[in-house]
Write a protein that holds these residues in place. Structure first.
Motif, short mmCIF file in Angstrom:
data_model
loop_
_atom_site.label_atom_id
_atom_site.label_comp_id
_atom_site.label_asym_id
_atom_site.label_seq_id
_atom_site.Cartn_x
_atom_site.Cartn_y
_atom_site.Cartn_z
N SER A 404 -28.54 59.24 68.31
CA SER A 404 -27.56 60.25 67.90
C SER A 404 -28.11 61.64 68.19
O SER A 404 -29.29 61.91 67.96
CB SER A 404 -27.23 60.13 66.40
OG SER A 404 -28.36 60.42 65.61
N ILE A 405 -27.26 62.48 68.71
CA ILE A 405 -27.61 63.86 69.03
C ILE A 405 -26.56 64.76 68.38
O ILE A 405 -25.37 64.66 68.71
CB ILE A 405 -27.66 64.08 70.56
CG1 ILE A 405 -28.72 63.16 71.17
CG2 ILE A 405 -27.94 65.54 70.88
CD1 ILE A 405 -28.76 63.20 72.67
N GLY A 436 -21.93 46.65 76.88
CA GLY A 436 -21.56 46.15 75.56
C GLY A 436 -21.76 47.16 74.45
O GLY A 436 -21.67 46.81 73.27
N GLY A 437 -22.05 48.42 74.80
CA GLY A 437 -22.29 49.44 73.80
C GLY A 437 -21.12 50.39 73.63
O GLY A 437 -20.07 50.24 74.26
N ASN A 454 -24.51 53.41 70.46
CA ASN A 454 -25.00 52.11 69.97
C ASN A 454 -24.94 51.12 71.13
O ASN A 454 -23.88 50.93 71.72
CB ASN A 454 -24.13 51.60 68.83
CG ASN A 454 -24.25 52.48 67.59
OD1 ASN A 454 -25.19 52.36 66.81
ND2 ASN A 454 -23.28 53.36 67.40
N ILE A 455 -26.07 50.48 71.42
CA ILE A 455 -26.15 49.50 72.50
C ILE A 455 -26.84 48.25 71.97
O ILE A 455 -27.96 48.35 71.44
CB ILE A 455 -26.91 50.03 73.73
CG1 ILE A 455 -26.26 51.33 74.23
CG2 ILE A 455 -26.93 49.00 74.84
CD1 ILE A 455 -27.00 51.96 75.38
N PRO A 456 -26.22 47.07 72.06
CA PRO A 456 -26.91 45.85 71.60
C PRO A 456 -28.12 45.55 72.47
O PRO A 456 -28.05 45.65 73.69
CB PRO A 456 -25.83 44.77 71.73
CG PRO A 456 -24.85 45.32 72.74
CD PRO A 456 -24.87 46.80 72.57
N THR A 457 -29.21 45.18 71.81
CA THR A 457 -30.43 44.88 72.54
C THR A 457 -30.47 43.45 73.03
O THR A 457 -31.22 43.11 73.93
CB THR A 457 -31.67 45.14 71.66
OG1 THR A 457 -31.59 44.27 70.52
CG2 THR A 457 -31.70 46.57 71.21
#
Length: 459
Positions: A404-405, A436-437, A454-457
Motif C-alpha cells: 500500500s502506498i 490473480g491480484g 494484493n497478489i496471491p503468493t
C-alpha cells in the motif's frame, strides 16, 4: 508513459532453439500447487455435499416420518371400517336402537370379544344427533355429544377419520391416564338402515411401533440414495477441478513467459540505446564541446544550445534505461529497491515512511509486479500529487502479498477517464489482475490517494 514489464524470471530462460525452458523445480511447484488446489477443491465439494445431504436428509426424514404415520393410520382406518361394516353394523337393529337389553347384550358379546383380541380399547355407536346409542361402557349410552364439523361431515359422504390424539378430559374420561390414543370415526349403515358413526379407540403404542418399523425400513434407502448421488458426482467434480487447475497452471506459465519475454525485449532495447544511441549522442556532445572553443562568437551560442539539448536528451535517455531495465530489484531485493524508489521523492522534500520487512519472501514474478506498482504510484505522487508525505507498507500474510502506498496530496477521481501520467498505473492493474491480484485506488479531491495491491503468493 510506462508499461508493465518485469525482470527476467528464472523460471523462463531463452534456450538455444529460441524456445523458453522452465526449471524442474518450478514444474514441480506447479504440480504440487495443482495437487493441493485439487485436494482443496474436492474437500470443499465434499463438505458442501455433506451439508447439502444433511439439509435434504432432515426434511426428508420428517416427511418419511409423517408419511409413515399416515400410512399406519390409513391401515387402522380401513380395519375399523371393515369391523364397523361387517362385524358391528349387522347387530345394530331397530331393537338395539329402541334400547332392547337383549340386543345390547348380543352386541356387547361381539364387542368384548374384539376387545379381548386387542388392541381395541373402546367402541361407541353415535347417531346423527350425537346421541351415543351404544358403548361398551354402559354408562355412556344415551349421552349426547357435540360432533365436531369434520366428524359430522361423515354423514355427508366424508372419509373415515383416524387421528393420533391426546385424551380429551371430557370425551375420554374412561381412557384418561393411558397416554395418547388413536381415534377412528367410520360411517356404516346399520341393520336398521340408518347411517351411524362407529367410533373406536386404540392405544397409540402399537401404532407408533408400526410407524417406527416402517420409518426404519424407508430411511436407509433415502440415505443410501443421497450417498450414491454424492458419490456419483465426486468423479465429475474431480474431473472438473483438474480441468480448471490445468487451465490455471497454463495461465500462470503464460503469465511468467509473457513477463520474461517482455523483459528480454526491454533489456534488448536498453542495451541498444546504451551501446548505440546514447554513446553516439554522448560522442556528439563531446565533439560539439571541442568545437565550441574554436568557433566564432556569433556561432558559439548556437553550438552551446545544441550541446545542452544533447546532454539533456542523454540524461533523459539514461533515465529511460533505468525505467526500462531497473537493476535495483535484482541486486537489492524488493525491500531495498522500494527504498531506492523513494529517493527522488526525498530529494523533492517529501517525507517518506517505509514499513517494509528486511527480507521479503515471494516469487520473482510477484516481486516484479509489486515493484512496478510501487514505481508507478511513487512516480505519480512525485509528479502530480503535490504531497508532502507518503507512506509505503509491504507485508505477506494469509498467502497474499500486500503493498500500500498512501500520500496526503490533492487526490484524484479514480473513476474518471485515464489522466495524464496515470496510464501506467492502469496498465499495471491489468497485469496484476492476470496474476490473480487486485489494485484498489482510493482517492478523492483533496483527500490524498491510497494505492492498495494484493497478489496471491500461491504458497
Amino acid at each position: 508513459m510506462s508499461t508493465l514489464l518485469a525482470p527476467p524470471d528464472p523460471t523462463v530462460l531463452p534456450g538455444g532453439n529460441g524456445k523458453p525452458h522452465r526449471s524442474g523445480a518450478h514444474i514441480l511447484d506447479d504440480q504440487a500447487t495443482d495437487r493441493s488446489a485439487v485436494r482443496q477443491t474436492v474437500t470443499v465439494f465434499l463438505i458442501l455435499g455433506i451439508a447439502a445431504m444433511v439439509l435434504v436428509f432432515i426434511p426428508s426424514v420428517a416427511w418419511i416420518r409423517a408419511q409413515s404415520l399416515d400410512h399406519v393410520l390409513d391401515n387402522i382406518a380401513i380395519s375399523t371400517e371393515q369391523m364397523a361394516e361387517h362385524t358391528l353394523a349387522p347387530f345394530v337393529d331397530d331393537q338395539l336402537l329402541a334400547g332392547d337389553q337383549e340386543a345390547l347384550d348380543q352386541l356387547d358379546a361381539v364387542v368384548h370379544g374384539r376387545l379381548a383380541e386387542g388392541p381395541l380399547m373402546r367402541v361407541k355407536v353415535i347417531d346423527d344427533d350425537g346421541v351415543i346409542v351404544y358403548s361398551d361402557e354402559d354408562r355412556l349410552i344415551g349421552e349426547q355429544m357435540q360432533l365436531p364439523g369434520r366428524i359430522a361431515g361423515l354423514f355427508d359422504g366424508g372419509e373415515t377419520i383416524a387421528t393420533l390424539e391426546d385424551p380429551d378430559p371430557q370425551e375420554n374420561r374412561s381412557e384418561n391416564g393411558g397416554g395418547q390414543l388413536v381415534e377412528v370415526y367410520a360411517l356404516a349403515e346399520s341393520a336398521a338402515g340408518q347411517d351411524l358413526i362407529f367410533e373406536a379407540y386404540y392405544p397409540a403404542g402399537p401404532v407408533l411401533a408400526d410407524q417406527r418399523d416402517l420409518f426404519l425400513r424407508l430411511v436407509p434407502g433415502v440415505l443410501l440414495a443421497l450417498v450414491l448421488l454424492q458419490a456419483a458426482q465426486l468423479p465429475l467434480a474431480l474431473w472438473l477441478s483438474r480441468r480448471v487447475q490445468s487451465h490455471q497452471i497454463v495461465r500462470r506459465r503464460l503469465l511468467r513467459q509473457s513477463i520474461a519475454a517482455s523483459e528480454l525485449e526491454r533489456k534488448r532495447i536498453a542495451r541498444d540505446l546504451h551501446d548505440d544511441v546514447i554513446q553516439d549522442l554522448a560522442g556528439l556532445s563531446y565533439a560539439l564541446e571541442s568545437v565550441e572553443t574554436r568557433t566564432a562568437d556569433t556561432v558559439r551560442p548556437t553550438i552551446v544550445r545544441a550541446r545542452t539539448i544533447l546532454q539533456n536528451n542523454v540524461g533523459t535517455l539514461r533515465g529511460m534505461l533505468t525505467e526500462l531495465y531497473p537493476g535495483d530489484l535484482d541486486r537489492m531485493g524488493l525491500p531495498r529497491a522500494l527504498n531506492r524508489l523513494a529517493d527522488p521523492l526525498r530529494e523533492q522534500g517529501i517525507a517518506v515512511t517505509l514499513n517494509v520487512p528486511e527480507h521479503f519472501e515471494a516469487g520473482k514474478t510477484i516481486q516484479t509486479l509489486l515493484y512496478r506498482v510501487a514505481r508507478e504510484a511513487l512516480m505519480n505522487t512525485a509528479k502530480h500529487a503535490q504531497a508532502d508525505s507518503v507512506a509505503v507498507s509491504l507485508d505477506v500474510s494469509d498467502r497474499t502479498a500486500r503493498l500500500s502506498i498512501t500520500d496526503n496530496g490533492i487526490g484524484m477521481d479514480p473513476s474518471a477517464d485515464v489522466q495524464d501520467g496515470h496510464l501506467g498505473l492502469r496498465l499495471v492493474q491489468d497485469t496484476v489482475a492476470e496474476a490473480g491480484g487486485t489494485i484498489e485506488i482510493k482517492s478523492g479531491p483533496g483527500e490524498g490517494t491510497c494505492v492498495a495491491t494484493n497478489i496471491p503468493t500461491g504458497s
